[in-house]
Design a protein around this motif. Structure first.
Motif, short mmCIF file in Angstrom:
data_model
loop_
_atom_site.label_atom_id
_atom_site.label_comp_id
_atom_site.label_asym_id
_atom_site.label_seq_id
_atom_site.Cartn_x
_atom_site.Cartn_y
_atom_site.Cartn_z
N TYR B 25 0.85 -1.18 0.00
CA TYR B 25 0.00 0.00 0.00
C TYR B 25 0.89 1.23 0.00
CZ TYR B 25 1.14 0.13 4.96
OH TYR B 25 1.83 0.17 6.15
N SER B 26 0.30 2.35 -0.40
CA SER B 26 1.12 3.55 -0.52
C SER B 26 0.66 4.68 0.40
CB SER B 26 1.09 4.04 -1.98
OG SER B 26 -0.23 4.36 -2.37
N TYR B 27 -0.20 4.35 1.37
CA TYR B 27 -0.66 5.39 2.28
C TYR B 27 0.35 5.62 3.39
CZ TYR B 27 -5.06 4.22 0.02
OH TYR B 27 -6.02 3.98 -0.91
N GLY B 28 0.56 6.87 3.75
CA GLY B 28 1.42 7.17 4.87
C GLY B 28 0.62 7.18 6.15
N GLY B 29 1.31 7.25 7.26
CA GLY B 29 0.63 7.34 8.53
C GLY B 29 0.12 6.00 9.03
N THR B 30 -0.72 6.08 10.03
CA THR B 30 -1.23 4.86 10.66
C THR B 30 -2.36 4.26 9.84
OG1 THR B 30 -0.68 5.78 12.83
CG2 THR B 30 -2.22 3.94 12.77
N VAL B 31 -2.30 2.96 9.65
CA VAL B 31 -3.32 2.27 8.88
C VAL B 31 -3.74 0.99 9.59
CG1 VAL B 31 -2.59 3.15 6.63
CG2 VAL B 31 -1.58 1.04 7.52
N ASN B 32 -4.95 0.55 9.30
CA ASN B 32 -5.41 -0.77 9.67
C ASN B 32 -5.39 -1.62 8.41
OD1 ASN B 32 -5.94 0.09 12.30
ND2 ASN B 32 -8.04 0.66 11.80
N LEU B 33 -5.00 -2.88 8.53
CA LEU B 33 -4.81 -3.74 7.37
C LEU B 33 -5.67 -4.98 7.47
CD1 LEU B 33 -0.96 -3.34 7.43
CD2 LEU B 33 -2.46 -2.38 5.69
N PHE B 34 -6.20 -5.40 6.34
CA PHE B 34 -7.13 -6.52 6.32
C PHE B 34 -6.87 -7.41 5.09
CE2 PHE B 34 -10.12 -4.55 9.33
CZ PHE B 34 -9.77 -3.22 9.22
N TRP B 35 -7.21 -8.67 5.25
CA TRP B 35 -7.39 -9.57 4.12
C TRP B 35 -8.81 -10.10 4.18
CZ3 TRP B 35 -4.68 -10.71 -0.18
CH2 TRP B 35 -3.33 -10.32 -0.23
N TYR B 36 -9.51 -9.96 3.05
CA TYR B 36 -10.84 -10.50 2.90
C TYR B 36 -10.80 -11.62 1.88
CZ TYR B 36 -13.09 -6.71 5.48
OH TYR B 36 -13.48 -5.86 6.47
N VAL B 37 -11.73 -12.56 2.01
CA VAL B 37 -11.81 -13.68 1.08
C VAL B 37 -13.24 -13.77 0.54
CG1 VAL B 37 -12.28 -15.34 2.94
CG2 VAL B 37 -11.39 -16.15 0.74
N GLN B 38 -13.34 -14.13 -0.73
CA GLN B 38 -14.66 -14.33 -1.34
C GLN B 38 -14.67 -15.70 -1.99
OE1 GLN B 38 -15.81 -11.33 -4.25
NE2 GLN B 38 -17.94 -11.60 -3.66
N TYR B 39 -15.32 -16.66 -1.34
CA TYR B 39 -15.47 -17.99 -1.91
C TYR B 39 -16.51 -17.95 -3.02
CZ TYR B 39 -12.83 -19.34 2.20
OH TYR B 39 -11.86 -19.44 3.17
N PRO B 40 -16.41 -18.86 -3.97
CA PRO B 40 -17.35 -18.84 -5.10
C PRO B 40 -18.80 -18.79 -4.65
CG PRO B 40 -15.60 -20.43 -5.50
CD PRO B 40 -15.41 -19.95 -4.09
#
Lengths: 113, 112
Positions: B25-40
């Protein structure tokens, strides 16, 4: 607990027609989002509500798209008139706050012919 | 422009192979990070998240991700994939008090 409800699941319209999508978020969730997901791409934020106020609508094509969240609960997204490039899945998501996990609905798939 | 980048569009693996999906990611500062999944045929659901603390986070179904601040990365890993992991995986970044931005997604196909 009940999840995010969206309707209709599928809609086929011709270009220049109008369409509306409805979303009922998880009870108590203050933040509601509408995303557009075009085939092969990630979800793109259209609009974010905090209660019944708009937090971010910078990517909403305001000449044809509108959204409202009356009483800070359910929300409606409208497209008028629709273009071919509006064919996509419209995802509604809700969150207890503005910086945490999003809970998504099943989505509304729009096909514009 | 500020963005979330996923390096692989489509990954094909055999069962029991190891998985690593890249996210930057290219955002500066504090971030929250996630991984989402989409099953068929299903809706997007949370796989794991990072807010602060230990940069190695564990999620559901044996997935884990490592936040490397200096590299602006949040890569997803699984030591041994199963056929049921076939899905689309999305990295997402939330700048606190701001909107959630998603990557383009990586489609994972696991061959039995």
């Amino acid at each position: 607990e009940a999840g995010v409800a969206q309707s209709p699941r599928y809609k086929i319209i011709e270009k220049r027609q109008s369409v509306a999508f409805w979303c009922n978020p998880i009870s108590g969730h203050a933040t509601l989002y509408w995303y557009q997901q075009i085939l092969g791409q990630g979800p793109k934020l259209l609009i974010q509500f905090q209660n019944n106020g708009v937090v971010d609508d910078s990517q909403l094509p305001k000449d044809r798209f509108s959204a409202e969240r009356l009483k800070g609960v359910d929300s409606t997204l409208k497209i008028q008139p629709a273009k071919l490039e509006d064919s996509a899945v419209y995802l509604c998501a809700s969150s207890p706050g503005s910086a945490g996990e999003l809970f998504f609905g099943e989505g509304s798939r729009l096909t514009v012919l | 422009a500020q963005s979330v980048s996923q390096h692989n569009h489509h990954v094909i693996l055999s069962e029991a192979a190891s998985l690593e999906l890249g996210c930057n990611y290219s955002y500066g500062g504090t971030v929250n990070l996630f991984w989402y999944v989409q099953y068929p045929g299903q809706h997007l659901q949370l796989l794991l998240k990072y807010f602060s603390g230990d940069p190695l986070v564990k999620g559901i179904k044996g997935f884990e991700a490592e936040f490397i601040k200096s590299k602006f990365s949040f890569n997803l890993r699984k030591p041994s994939v199963q056929w049921s992991d076939t899905a689309e995986y999305f990295c997402a970044v939330n700048r606190r008090n701001n909107d959630m931005r998603f990557g383009a997604g990586t489609r994972l196909t696991v061959k039995p």
